[in-house]
Scaffold this motif. Sequence first.
Motif, short mmCIF file in Angstrom:
data_model
loop_
_atom_site.label_atom_id
_atom_site.label_comp_id
_atom_site.label_asym_id
_atom_site.label_seq_id
_atom_site.Cartn_x
_atom_site.Cartn_y
_atom_site.Cartn_z
N LYS A 139 -15.65 -9.40 2.60
CA LYS A 139 -17.01 -9.51 3.13
C LYS A 139 -17.73 -10.72 2.53
O LYS A 139 -18.33 -11.52 3.24
CB LYS A 139 -17.75 -8.21 2.80
N GLN A 140 -17.62 -10.84 1.21
CA GLN A 140 -18.25 -11.98 0.51
C GLN A 140 -17.75 -13.32 1.04
O GLN A 140 -18.52 -14.26 1.20
CB GLN A 140 -17.88 -11.95 -0.99
N GLU A 198 -8.55 -0.97 -5.63
CA GLU A 198 -9.01 -0.02 -4.61
C GLU A 198 -9.31 -0.75 -3.30
O GLU A 198 -9.67 -1.93 -3.31
CB GLU A 198 -10.28 0.70 -5.08
N THR A 199 -9.20 -0.02 -2.22
CA THR A 199 -9.45 -0.59 -0.90
C THR A 199 -10.83 -1.24 -0.83
O THR A 199 -10.98 -2.35 -0.31
CB THR A 199 -9.34 0.51 0.18
N ARG A 200 -11.83 -0.56 -1.39
CA ARG A 200 -13.20 -1.10 -1.28
C ARG A 200 -13.35 -2.45 -1.98
O ARG A 200 -14.21 -3.25 -1.61
CB ARG A 200 -14.23 -0.09 -1.79
N GLU A 201 -12.53 -2.72 -3.00
CA GLU A 201 -12.59 -4.03 -3.66
C GLU A 201 -12.09 -5.13 -2.73
O GLU A 201 -12.65 -6.23 -2.70
CB GLU A 201 -11.76 -4.02 -4.95
N VAL A 208 -12.18 -4.90 0.55
CA VAL A 208 -13.21 -4.96 1.60
C VAL A 208 -14.37 -5.84 1.14
O VAL A 208 -14.86 -6.70 1.88
CB VAL A 208 -13.73 -3.54 1.96
N GLU A 209 -14.78 -5.64 -0.12
CA GLU A 209 -15.92 -6.38 -0.68
C GLU A 209 -15.62 -7.88 -0.79
O GLU A 209 -16.44 -8.72 -0.40
CB GLU A 209 -16.24 -5.78 -2.06
N GLU A 216 -5.08 -3.64 4.75
CA GLU A 216 -4.06 -3.26 3.77
C GLU A 216 -2.77 -3.00 4.53
O GLU A 216 -2.81 -2.49 5.65
CB GLU A 216 -4.49 -2.01 2.99
N CYS A 239 0.82 -1.21 0.00
CA CYS A 239 0.00 0.00 0.00
C CYS A 239 0.86 1.27 0.00
O CYS A 239 0.35 2.36 -0.17
CB CYS A 239 -1.02 -0.02 1.13
#
Length: 176
Positions: free
Chosen positions: A143-144, A134-137, A139-140, A151, A125
């Motif tokens: 979560k899944q 991206e960070t949200r990817e 995170v997603e 990171e 990072c």
Amino acid sequence: MSLGSPHIMVRIIMIGESGVGKSNLLTRFARDEFHIDNKSTLGMEMTTKTITLPTGEICQSQIWDTAGQERFKSLAISYFRGAKGAVLVYDVTNRHSLESAREWLAEFRKYADVDAVVILVGNKCDLTSNREVETREGVEFAKQEKLLFIEASAKDSINVEQAFIEVLGRITDNTS
Ligand code: GDP
Ligand code: MG
């Protein structure tokens, strides 16, 4: 180490594509070292480190580092059996390494303990201008797949200890 503290032994494994920084995350955690050169891990190597968890419990971790190359996959699988957890690493500057992480996770889940704990680590990072994921990817994905997520940077010592403590702490919660 205080007398009478429970000693917990936990075996975990580093997994993910070659070059994402598995070995450097481990050397940063275990010995506070970082290596700029790209020396690949041959087969499997084990590192041990004793840490004190936030609960005050003393945990002896045994961390196996895998080589990410396909030809070592069958070797890695024999170490998945009975593993209590994994540090699943991808490189935030390499989108392909995130796809590869999905495959490593699937392999790991086939052989590891059903209640094994996995932390997804988006490494490198520090390389902000080269970022592809991206960070949200991350995170997603976590979560899944019900993974812990962080990171980190082995190079700049960001979140490395936290990553190992989180996974080791969670395993210990599950087993106590
Ligand atoms: P492995 O194949 O997954 O074990 O990856 P290595 O730990 O051998 O690292 C591969 C390359 O990435 C080496 O050249 C490292 O110096 C570099 N590297 C590892 N972690 C980081 C990091 O956090 N930031 C940067 N910039 N480079 C890193
Ligand atoms: Mg390596």
